[in-house]
Each structure stands twice: as C-alpha cells, then as structure tokens.
Design an enzyme around this catalytic site. Structure first.
Site, PDB file in Angstrom:
ATOM      1  N   ASP A  40      20.740  84.952  21.124  1.00 55.46           N
ATOM      2  CA  ASP A  40      19.369  84.800  20.651  1.00 55.46           C
ATOM      3  C   ASP A  40      18.754  86.177  20.392  1.00 55.46           C
ATOM      4  O   ASP A  40      18.610  86.981  21.323  1.00 55.46           O
ATOM      5  CB  ASP A  40      18.552  84.052  21.714  1.00 55.46           C
ATOM      6  CG  ASP A  40      17.237  83.529  21.174  1.00 55.46           C
ATOM      7  OD1 ASP A  40      16.850  83.910  20.059  1.00 55.46           O
ATOM      8  OD2 ASP A  40      16.584  82.731  21.880  1.00 55.46           O
ATOM      9  N   ASP A  41      18.411  86.445  19.139  1.00 56.83           N
ATOM     10  CA  ASP A  41      17.808  87.737  18.741  1.00 56.83           C
ATOM     11  C   ASP A  41      18.766  88.915  18.924  1.00 56.83           C
ATOM     12  O   ASP A  41      18.319  90.044  19.145  1.00 56.83           O
ATOM     13  CB  ASP A  41      16.521  88.021  19.538  1.00 56.83           C
ATOM     14  CG  ASP A  41      15.374  87.101  19.164  1.00 56.83           C
ATOM     15  OD1 ASP A  41      15.584  86.181  18.359  1.00 56.83           O
ATOM     16  OD2 ASP A  41      14.261  87.303  19.682  1.00 56.83           O
ATOM     17  N   CYS A  70      13.986  81.759  15.132  1.00 62.28           N
ATOM     18  CA  CYS A  70      14.883  80.920  15.936  1.00 62.28           C
ATOM     19  C   CYS A  70      15.244  79.530  15.420  1.00 62.28           C
ATOM     20  O   CYS A  70      16.389  79.267  15.056  1.00 62.28           O
ATOM     21  CB  CYS A  70      14.295  80.804  17.349  1.00 62.28           C
ATOM     22  SG  CYS A  70      14.025  82.387  18.165  1.00 62.28           S
ATOM     23  N   ARG A  80      18.930  77.657  13.894  1.00 57.65           N
ATOM     24  CA  ARG A  80      19.753  76.772  14.732  1.00 57.65           C
ATOM     25  C   ARG A  80      20.022  75.449  14.035  1.00 57.65           C
ATOM     26  O   ARG A  80      21.140  74.915  14.076  1.00 57.65           O
ATOM     27  CB  ARG A  80      19.053  76.550  16.072  1.00 57.65           C
ATOM     28  CG  ARG A  80      18.992  77.817  16.889  1.00 57.65           C
ATOM     29  CD  ARG A  80      17.926  77.837  17.968  1.00 57.65           C
ATOM     30  NE  ARG A  80      17.849  79.208  18.433  1.00 57.65           N
ATOM     31  CZ  ARG A  80      18.644  79.735  19.354  1.00 57.65           C
ATOM     32  NH1 ARG A  80      19.544  78.962  19.951  1.00 57.65           N
ATOM     33  NH2 ARG A  80      18.538  80.995  19.698  1.00 57.65           N
ATOM     34  N   LYS A 140      19.659  77.343  24.854  1.00 58.99           N
ATOM     35  CA  LYS A 140      18.423  77.107  24.100  1.00 58.99           C
ATOM     36  C   LYS A 140      18.644  76.083  22.987  1.00 58.99           C
ATOM     37  O   LYS A 140      19.533  76.234  22.163  1.00 58.99           O
ATOM     38  CB  LYS A 140      17.934  78.425  23.509  1.00 58.99           C
ATOM     39  CG  LYS A 140      16.713  78.303  22.616  1.00 58.99           C
ATOM     40  CD  LYS A 140      16.299  79.671  22.137  1.00 58.99           C
ATOM     41  CE  LYS A 140      15.190  79.622  21.128  1.00 58.99           C
ATOM     42  NZ  LYS A 140      14.772  80.960  20.696  1.00 58.99           N
ATOM     43  N   HIS A 191      15.704  74.230  20.936  1.00 58.65           N
ATOM     44  CA  HIS A 191      14.659  74.612  19.979  1.00 58.65           C
ATOM     45  C   HIS A 191      14.647  73.784  18.696  1.00 58.65           C
ATOM     46  O   HIS A 191      14.189  74.251  17.650  1.00 58.65           O
ATOM     47  CB  HIS A 191      14.727  76.097  19.645  1.00 58.65           C
ATOM     48  CG  HIS A 191      13.362  76.691  19.468  1.00 58.65           C
ATOM     49  ND1 HIS A 191      13.142  78.018  19.183  1.00 58.65           N
ATOM     50  CD2 HIS A 191      12.125  76.120  19.535  1.00 58.65           C
ATOM     51  CE1 HIS A 191      11.848  78.260  19.095  1.00 58.65           C
ATOM     52  NE2 HIS A 191      11.203  77.111  19.309  1.00 58.65           N
ATOM     53  N   SER A 239      12.224  78.632  23.313  1.00 56.27           N
ATOM     54  CA  SER A 239      12.426  80.028  23.704  1.00 56.27           C
ATOM     55  C   SER A 239      11.995  80.263  25.144  1.00 56.27           C
ATOM     56  O   SER A 239      11.084  79.600  25.658  1.00 56.27           O
ATOM     57  CB  SER A 239      11.633  80.952  22.773  1.00 56.27           C
ATOM     58  OG  SER A 239      12.109  80.868  21.451  1.00 56.27           O
ATOM     59  N   HIS A 282      16.839  87.412  23.768  1.00 57.41           N
ATOM     60  CA  HIS A 282      15.438  87.079  23.473  1.00 57.41           C
ATOM     61  C   HIS A 282      14.560  87.528  24.634  1.00 57.41           C
ATOM     62  O   HIS A 282      14.963  87.464  25.793  1.00 57.41           O
ATOM     63  CB  HIS A 282      15.305  85.567  23.257  1.00 57.41           C
ATOM     64  CG  HIS A 282      13.995  85.127  22.674  1.00 57.41           C
ATOM     65  ND1 HIS A 282      12.834  85.117  23.401  1.00 57.41           N
ATOM     66  CD2 HIS A 282      13.677  84.679  21.435  1.00 57.41           C
ATOM     67  CE1 HIS A 282      11.848  84.676  22.639  1.00 57.41           C
ATOM     68  NE2 HIS A 282      12.336  84.408  21.432  1.00 57.41           N
ATOM     69  N   ASP A 313      21.296  84.150  16.027  1.00 61.16           N
ATOM     70  CA  ASP A 313      20.407  83.329  15.199  1.00 61.16           C
ATOM     71  C   ASP A 313      19.571  84.141  14.222  1.00 61.16           C
ATOM     72  O   ASP A 313      19.111  83.631  13.207  1.00 61.16           O
ATOM     73  CB  ASP A 313      19.498  82.456  16.074  1.00 61.16           C
ATOM     74  CG  ASP A 313      18.563  83.268  16.963  1.00 61.16           C
ATOM     75  OD1 ASP A 313      18.780  84.479  17.154  1.00 61.16           O
ATOM     76  OD2 ASP A 313      17.595  82.676  17.498  1.00 61.16           O
ATOM     77  N   ASN A 314      19.353  85.428  14.514  1.00 61.05           N
ATOM     78  CA  ASN A 314      18.589  86.303  13.627  1.00 61.05           C
ATOM     79  C   ASN A 314      18.655  87.724  14.166  1.00 61.05           C
ATOM     80  O   ASN A 314      19.321  87.990  15.163  1.00 61.05           O
ATOM     81  CB  ASN A 314      17.132  85.847  13.498  1.00 61.05           C
ATOM     82  CG  ASN A 314      16.454  85.540  14.821  1.00 61.05           C
ATOM     83  OD1 ASN A 314      16.181  84.387  15.145  1.00 61.05           O
ATOM     84  ND2 ASN A 314      16.205  86.565  15.612  1.00 61.05           N
ATOM     85  N   LYS A 335      13.679  91.297  13.465  1.00 62.47           N
ATOM     86  CA  LYS A 335      13.370  89.872  13.565  1.00 62.47           C
ATOM     87  C   LYS A 335      12.004  89.592  12.932  1.00 62.47           C
ATOM     88  O   LYS A 335      11.087  90.405  13.020  1.00 62.47           O
ATOM     89  CB  LYS A 335      13.344  89.446  15.035  1.00 62.47           C
ATOM     90  CG  LYS A 335      12.885  88.017  15.249  1.00 62.47           C
ATOM     91  CD  LYS A 335      12.775  87.662  16.709  1.00 62.47           C
ATOM     92  CE  LYS A 335      12.230  86.238  16.850  1.00 62.47           C
ATOM     93  NZ  LYS A 335      12.222  85.783  18.250  1.00 62.47           N
TER      94      LYS A 335
END
Length: 483
Positions: free
Chosen positions: A38-39, A78, A82, A136, A138, A161, A215, A267-268, A283
C-alpha cells in the site's frame, strides 16, 4: 454372489479412478499469490535502486523472475486501483473511482464494489480454488461489500485504510480487535497467510495479501522497529521484505514453489517518506511518481529468471493473466480492459496495449502510448503543497484510536521530483528520453498530441454520465451502486 462381489469391486475401481483423476487435476492447477503493498513507491525497494532500504528477499524474487520497469496503475490512490486489479476493468467501468471512508464525506457509507462485478476471487472460487483476502480491502465497508460476499472464503484485515477511523480488525465479518496495534499488522497478516497456505497445500488456492504498509501511519513490529538504520519507513520496508521471504520459505517447504505464480506490486505511488527513484510527483498525482509502481513476477520453470522488462503494461492485466493460467475463460458479457501478460513475462513480448489511461476523481487525466504520455488535464506535482514539517495530520496516531509510532513522515520528506515545466493541461512527455517528465514537448510533436487526444476522447466518451457529472450533483446525495 460372486457376480455381485465382482460388480461391487468394479464400481469401487471406477470411483477410485475418478477420485484419483480429480485429485491429479486439482494438484495440476497452479496456485496464485498476489502481494499488494500500500503506497509503495517505484523506488522503495533495493532492487529498484533505493540507496538505504534493504530488501534481500524481494531482490531474490526479482533475480528468480521478472522485474518490470514500466508497470502502471490506473489511479494514484487506493480503492480504484484495488478494484481494477480484481476485475481487470478501468474504474469508470467497475464503478469504484473513489475511496470509501467511514470518516469521510460523500463516500462515507453505501458505496463499494457492485454485486454485478465479477472479481478474480469469485471466478477462481467457482473453479475449485480456496480463496482468502488478508489485509486491506477498501472496496466498501458495509456488509454487502465484505470480501466474504465477493468470492473470498475468509478474511482478516481492516476494511479500508489504516488511518481511517475506526481502525477495526475484522476476522470474517466480525470485529476482533479495536483499537488495532498497528505495529503487529504485517506480522499478523503474514502468519494468517502462512496458515492458509499450509491448510490448502493439497488443493489449488488464491492468496490475496494486500498489506497495510507502507501506508501511513507507518508501524513495524518490535523485531524490526528501529533496526534498519533507515528510519521508520526503512523498518517497515524491511518487515514487508521479511514477509515475502516467509511466504517463499513456506512454498519451498511444502513443495509448492514450482506450482505457484507469485506477483508483488503496489496500488499506487508513495506518500511522504517514500521514494520514486527520480520520477516526478507522488501519490494522488497523475505524474509517473503516482502511477508507476514496482512489479515483480516469479514462477520457477515458467517465468525465466533474471529478467528486467521495459514493456508498458499495468495492474489492469493481472486479472486476465491469472485467469489464463488457471484455464478459466474471461467473462464475455462485459468489457475487460486488461490483457494477458504472460507473453511479456515469458518472451518479453511487446505491450498488448495501444494505450493505457489514468483517472483522478471523476475524470480521465492521462493517456500513455508507447514512450509518449499526454497529460490532458493539469495535476500538481505534490500533495499538501502548502504544508511543511510542522504539518499535523488529522488522521495521524493519537495513542487512543490510531495506535502507531508518533514519528511519522512529514511533507518536507517529499518522495519525488517537483522540478520541471510548470504543470498545465495538454503536456506531452517522451518517457523514454525524459522519465522524470521535466520537459513538455507538445509543441514539437503536434501529430503525437493529436493521435493521443483522439484516443483519449474515444475512451472518455465511455465514462458514464453519472460519473462525469458527479461533482455537479448536490452534496447531500451520495453515489449508491446497484446491488
């Protein structure tokens, strides 16, 4: 009597053969593991050039498989990313183009992945796979959107998150911990994933492991906290790398290694404290720092080792790639935007895409075709532009509802470049020559601009009016998807 015994023996033999064939077929089906950080920034791993973070297990994974350098996500944040991974569809098709948040505004409740969408988990489960989501989710935090109602046999994790209140840990469909001690999350998720692998070692399985980290708020267990020598962010990356190592250790111990396709990606792009390896932005921006992420694919005997692949592709391709390897046909009643990546991973084939698109909010922002990227809409290079090292995060650790270390990364720890030509609409960059997106070459290449804008307009016309006109709707109305 003798005839009866012979007939009974014959029936037993047929049943035994059928069971043996079914067992052999089950064992021949490959397993799939998708590890989704994540991130995590493009430059957050040692094998992608980070000067301080150490990632020996991911380095090994890359050495034994393929490391992709032009892997894109469709949205620099996010939830939509996903949903795209799990459906193979752009956000304007699957409908999750926003971040559901229980402490948010317009997307506070009643929003998430539609029941009509077909997720990777659902198609694999229908074809005999054991499935689990650990981490996660989301894609909606109301009961109708739970992972267990979208093809996953079980779930452990936070439904959104880890900085969105309340930070509840779910097991299945029940809250099992609040408040959550976030330092334990990576270890806890890893242990649950290992338990799932061991339990399902004799049948095909799909493990979807969307980690909480890195994240914000960053947190690492006692075994890693203040051990990396590279700050809290480095501690978190070290523990993620450990987690990957534990997964591979289990696969080898159980003789599953050569029958398991493993993908590691993000994811990013990164938040503050992360690293883009010299790309612009971060991000929440549509620059390469927000949209380009690391991707490593490994499958001994199938994916050749020690590959560095520069082909343009993206997370949208994971859905059809896995289904093809599972010998499951793609749905024909909807548009699947992703393409099978296996020729890229095994033969370094050319990109299966004429173009890739990105979205921010309810609008398309960029189009990427070969080395060219057109920013149709303007995007800032940084988030929280006016903030500094004294910024107080309203979703930061408070020691009561969000339990994590207080020493979080601040806006002065910018992850990407902020230099370059002033952001504007209709900027064109040649990423082969200028991966940092510093020099707008739109005026020098009008034909390229015209070609990309035409493709953009054709795709933009497919964005539903409900989405395009969303900001014109009264604030009191929320977007509710059909069940």
């Amino acid at each position: 009597m003798r005839i009866q015994r012979t007939f009974f023996s014959f029936v037993c033999l047929i049943v035994f053969c059928q069971q043996a064939l079914l067992g052999a077929e089950s064992k021949s089906k490959p397993n799939f593991i998708v590890i989704f950080a994540d991130d995590l920034g493009y430059g957050d791993l040692e094998c992608y050039g980070h000067p301080r973070f150490k990632t020996p297990n991911l380095n090994q994974m890359a050495a034994e498989g393929a490391r992709l350098t032009q892997f894109n996500v469709p949205v620099p944040y996010c939830a939509p990313s996903r949903a795209t991974l799990l459906t193979g569809r752009y956000p304007w098709r699957h409908g999750v183009w926003f971040n559901p948040a229980p402490d948010g505004g317009r997307f506070r409740s009643g929003v998430g992945i539609a029941k009509s969408e077909l997720l990777l988990s659902e198609l694999l489960k229908e074809n005999g796979y054991a499935t689990i989501c650990v981490g996660k989710w989301h894609l909606g935090h109301d009961p109708q959107f739970y992972p267990t109602r979208h093809g996953f046999d079980d779930y452990l994790g936070i439904l959104y998150s880890n900085d969105m209140r309340p930070v509840n840990l779910f097991q299945g469909e029940k809250v099992v911990e609040y408040p959550v001690i976030q330092a334990n999350l990576t270890k806890r998720y890893t242990n649950r994933a290992l338990k799932f692998i061991r339990k399902n070692q004799k049948q095909p399985f799909f493990l979807y492991l969307p980690h909480a980290m890195p994240h914000k708020p960053l947190a690492a267990s006692e075994a890693f906290y203040k051990k990396s020598g590279a700050g809290l962010y480095g501690d978190v990356i070290a523990e993620l790398d450990w987690s990957v190592g534990e997964i591979f250790k289990a696969l080898k111990e159980l003789n599953l290694d050569e029958n398991t396709f493993v993908i590691f990606t993000s994811d990013n792009g990164p938040w503050y404290g992360g690293h883009t390896a010299g790309l612009s932005g971060m991000k929440s921006t549509s620059w390469e720092g927000g949209l380009r992420v690391p991707m490593i694919a490994r499958w001994p005997g199938k994916i050749p080792p020690q590959q560095v692949i520069d082909t343009v592709c993206g997370s949208i391709d994971i859905f059809p790639t896995i289904l093809k390897q599972a010998n499951i046909k793609l749905p024909t009643d909807r548009i699947i935007d992703g393409k099978d990546l296996f020729p890229v991973l095994t033969e370094k084939a050319d990109s299966p895409h004429t173009a890739l698109y990105s979205m921010k909010g309810n609008a398309l922002f960029t189009i990427r075709s070969g080395p060219w990227k057109l920013h149709v809409k303007q995007s800032p290079r940084r988030a929280l532009k006016t903030q500094s090292k004294d910024w107080i995060d309203p979703r930061g650790p408070d020691g009561v509802t969000i339990i994590a270390p207080y020493e979080q990364a601040m806006p002065n720890q910018f992850p990407g470049l902020v230099s370059g030509d002033q952001p504007a609409s209709m900027m064109l960059f040649n990423l082969k020559d200028d991966s940092a997106e510093q020099h707008n070459v739109a005026k020098q290449n009008p034909q390229v601009v015209a070609r990309l804008k035409k493709l953009y307009d054709e795709m933009h016309a497919q964005v539903p009016d409900q989405i395009r006109n969303f900001n014109k709707q009264p604030q009191k109305k929320s977007l509710r998807q059909k069940k």
